[in-house]
Scaffold this motif. Structure first.
Motif, short mmCIF file in Angstrom:
data_model
loop_
_atom_site.label_atom_id
_atom_site.label_comp_id
_atom_site.label_asym_id
_atom_site.label_seq_id
_atom_site.Cartn_x
_atom_site.Cartn_y
_atom_site.Cartn_z
N SER A 81 0.83 -1.21 0.00
CA SER A 81 0.00 0.00 0.00
C SER A 81 0.86 1.26 0.00
CB SER A 81 -0.92 0.00 1.22
OG SER A 81 -1.77 -1.12 1.22
N LEU A 82 1.91 1.26 0.81
CA LEU A 82 2.78 2.43 0.90
C LEU A 82 3.57 2.65 -0.39
CD1 LEU A 82 4.13 1.98 4.55
CD2 LEU A 82 2.28 3.49 3.76
N ILE A 83 4.09 1.56 -0.96
CA ILE A 83 4.88 1.69 -2.19
C ILE A 83 3.99 2.08 -3.37
CG2 ILE A 83 6.43 0.51 -3.78
CD1 ILE A 83 7.56 1.08 -0.96
N PHE A 111 3.51 9.91 -4.75
CA PHE A 111 3.04 10.29 -3.41
C PHE A 111 1.65 10.92 -3.55
CE2 PHE A 111 7.64 10.15 -3.14
CZ PHE A 111 7.83 9.38 -1.99
N PHE A 112 0.78 10.15 -4.12
CA PHE A 112 -0.54 10.59 -4.58
C PHE A 112 -1.26 11.44 -3.54
CE2 PHE A 112 -5.10 9.40 -5.55
CZ PHE A 112 -5.19 10.21 -6.66
N ASP A 113 -1.61 12.66 -3.95
CA ASP A 113 -2.26 13.62 -3.05
C ASP A 113 -3.59 14.02 -3.68
OD1 ASP A 113 -2.84 15.41 -1.05
OD2 ASP A 113 -1.53 16.99 -1.83
N PRO A 114 -4.65 13.26 -3.43
CA PRO A 114 -5.92 13.49 -4.12
C PRO A 114 -6.72 14.65 -3.53
CG PRO A 114 -6.18 11.73 -2.53
CD PRO A 114 -4.73 12.14 -2.46
N SER A 115 -7.69 15.10 -4.30
CA SER A 115 -8.64 16.07 -3.78
C SER A 115 -9.55 15.36 -2.78
CB SER A 115 -9.48 16.66 -4.92
OG SER A 115 -10.15 15.63 -5.63
N ILE A 116 -10.17 16.12 -1.90
CA ILE A 116 -10.94 15.51 -0.82
C ILE A 116 -12.30 15.00 -1.28
CG2 ILE A 116 -9.77 16.86 0.94
CD1 ILE A 116 -12.22 18.69 1.05
N SER A 117 -12.72 15.40 -2.46
CA SER A 117 -14.00 14.90 -2.99
C SER A 117 -13.95 14.94 -4.51
CB SER A 117 -15.17 15.76 -2.48
OG SER A 117 -15.00 17.12 -2.87
N ALA A 118 -14.96 14.38 -5.14
CA ALA A 118 -15.00 14.34 -6.59
C ALA A 118 -15.17 15.73 -7.16
CB ALA A 118 -16.15 13.45 -7.06
N LEU A 134 -5.19 -0.22 -6.05
CA LEU A 134 -4.27 -0.76 -5.06
C LEU A 134 -4.64 -2.20 -4.73
CD1 LEU A 134 -2.21 -0.78 -2.72
CD2 LEU A 134 -3.95 0.34 -1.31
N ALA A 135 -5.92 -2.48 -4.59
CA ALA A 135 -6.37 -3.84 -4.27
C ALA A 135 -5.92 -4.82 -5.35
CB ALA A 135 -7.89 -3.86 -4.12
N THR A 161 8.53 -7.16 -2.32
CA THR A 161 7.30 -6.35 -2.30
C THR A 161 7.58 -4.95 -2.83
OG1 THR A 161 6.30 -7.55 -0.45
CG2 THR A 161 5.57 -5.28 -0.80
N ILE A 162 8.66 -4.36 -2.36
CA ILE A 162 9.01 -2.99 -2.78
C ILE A 162 9.23 -2.93 -4.28
CG2 ILE A 162 10.75 -1.18 -2.59
CD1 ILE A 162 11.17 -2.07 0.33
#
Length: 454
Positions: A81-83, A111-118, A134-135, A161-162
């Motif tokens: 998840s972190l990688i 270092f994905f920084d998404p918006s808080i909503s659509a 990710l899943a 994993t990394i």
């Protein structure tokens, strides 16, 4: 009645906050909310498949390694998840690269920084899409662990994993799902027969070749000994959990509620899985004279793997055929790898590798032009159109992606083997990874009783 109505309205206001603040929410808002809810549920279903992998791997191996299997699965899920957040998602879906570079790799969104909503016009929030993707990455990684089973150091799980999450899986995913050159060629892989399953299986193949067989698996004359798993009920329950989770895997890949097309995808998924389970049991019964439960379980999973690429592209009758062929194929594939002295405790190479190849190629045979146009990828297959084009594209994607994953996995694991060694010692393998790697047993009472009886 009034109480039930109030509770229902309250629940709706929590699910769709826009209803609480707008007298007349737009159709776009409602559509986005429904899409977001469905994709989030699908992502949860796929993440819960990790529970299926814990039971599958532990049930198919010996009791002395059960705690290790469970623990390293949770640890690698967290690390993955972190990688994936740091670099994997950016290499898969990043859109900052030039057109020429984007054919091969994505850049941006690290270092994905998404918006808080659509945002306005979005079909769902980017946060939910990230969790869903990710899943998928974590499932491919869990498949790879089949080649490490019962003989790899915990440190090897950390390092692989990394690197798998950073530079192996994202490249293949970008080529087919992220707008890369195979996507531009029209490669059809709706939910990942190649991207997820074949990628994980070929990484497992590299690991099992470099690690070599478990102690006692093969005799000096080349004959194989059966190393039984400790709990067939766990293995059966794992298949059921994975089967249910697969509806998130395949139907969730519609990424919308829309006209309910995800239901058609789920329908084909069920038929493919059913065909695989039935065919594998019957072929084992016919060939060996006994209806083998392990073969049947492998057949169900093989049917699911095979239909994963084509669930949105084929008619229901074709889904059944794809599943039936996968069930027969996995039975003989297991025999083949054992004859080649490849020790595959979880049958990853057959279930996810052989069936993944078949499932990807099946699109080129059975895909219909109508469904290809609806999905918006590629064209109809050989039976529907009489054209070999789509089959060639599918073959191309299998060969190129397979070659990349094999080369990268052998390189990474080969360097690991030279620098640090990634197999436990003979003594550690004999006493089990629970004790040698973690200092405790997954089944302490049973293992202590066994020691006392020695």
């Amino acid at each position: 009645m009034v109480k039930k109505l109030l509770l229902s309205l309250g629940a709706l206001s929590l699910l769709f906050p826009a209803l609480s603040y707008a007298d007349d929410p737009s159709a776009a808002q409602l559509n986005m909310g429904l899409n977001a809810l469905w994709v989030m549920v699908a992502a949860i279903l796929v993440l819960l498949m990790q529970g299926g992998f814990i039971l599958l791997e532990s049930g198919s191996t010996r009791m002395k390694n059960a705690g290790h299997v469970a623990g390293k699965t949770i640890f690698t899920l967290g690390l993955c998840s972190l990688i994936y957040w740091a670099v994997g998602y950016g290499f898969t879906f990043g859109a900052d690269s030039s057109e020429a570079l984007n054919k091969f790799i994505g850049t941006g969104s690290f270092f994905f920084d998404p918006s808080i909503s659509a945002g306005e016009g979005d079909n769902y929030p980017s946060t939910i899409f990230f969790i869903f993707q990710l899943a998928f990455a974590s499932i491919s990684l869990s498949i790879a662990w089949g080649g490490f089973a019962e003989r790899a150091k915990l440190s090897s799980y950390l390092i692989f994993t990394i690197l798998f999450t950073a530079v192996i899986y994202p490249v293949v995913a970008h080529w087919i799902w992220g707008g890369g050159w195979l996507a531009q060629d029209g490669a059809q892989d709706y939910a990942g027969s190649t991207v997820v399953h074949l990628t994980g299986a070929l990484a497992a193949f590299a690991a099992t070749v470099l690690l070599k067989p478990r102690i006692g698996k093969f005799n000096k004359d080349g004959s194989a000994n059966e190393i039984l798993g400790h709990n067939q009920v766990f293995s059966a329950l794992s298949v059921l959990l994975l089967w249910v989770g697969w509806f998130g895997f395949n139907a969730g890949s519609a990424l919308s509620v829309g006209d309910g097309f995800f239901g058609y995808v789920a329908f084909n998924t069920q038929l493919g899985a059913a065909g695989g389970a039935v065919a594998a049991l019957l072929i084992s019964w016919l060939v060996a004279g006994k209806a083998d439960i392990t073969s049947m379980l492998n057949g169900a999973l093989a049917g699911l793997v095979a239909i994963t690429a084509s669930c949105a592209f084929v008619a229901p009758w074709a889904a059944v055929v794809i599943g039936l062929v996968a069930g027969v194929l996995v039975f003989f594939s297991v025999k083949f790898f054992e004859k080649m002295k490849v020790d595959d405790p979880i049958y990853a190479l057959s279930v996810h590798g052989a069936a993944g190849i078949w499932g990807t190629l099946a699109n080129g045979i059975f895909a219909t032009q109508e469904l290809a146009e609806k999905v918006g990828v590629g064209q109809g297959g050989l039976i529907d159109t009489g054209s070999w084009h789509q089959l060639w594209v599918q073959f191309e994607s299998v060969v190129v992606c397979g070659a990349y994953v094999l080369a990268a996995s052998f390189l990474i694991l080969g360097v690991m083997k030279l620098v640090m060694g990634f197999r436990v010692t003979e003594e550690q393998e004999i006493i089990g990874l629970d004790l040698s790697e973690h200092g405790t047993y997954g089944y302490p009472e049973q293992m202590k009783k066994a020691q006392q009886n020695l």
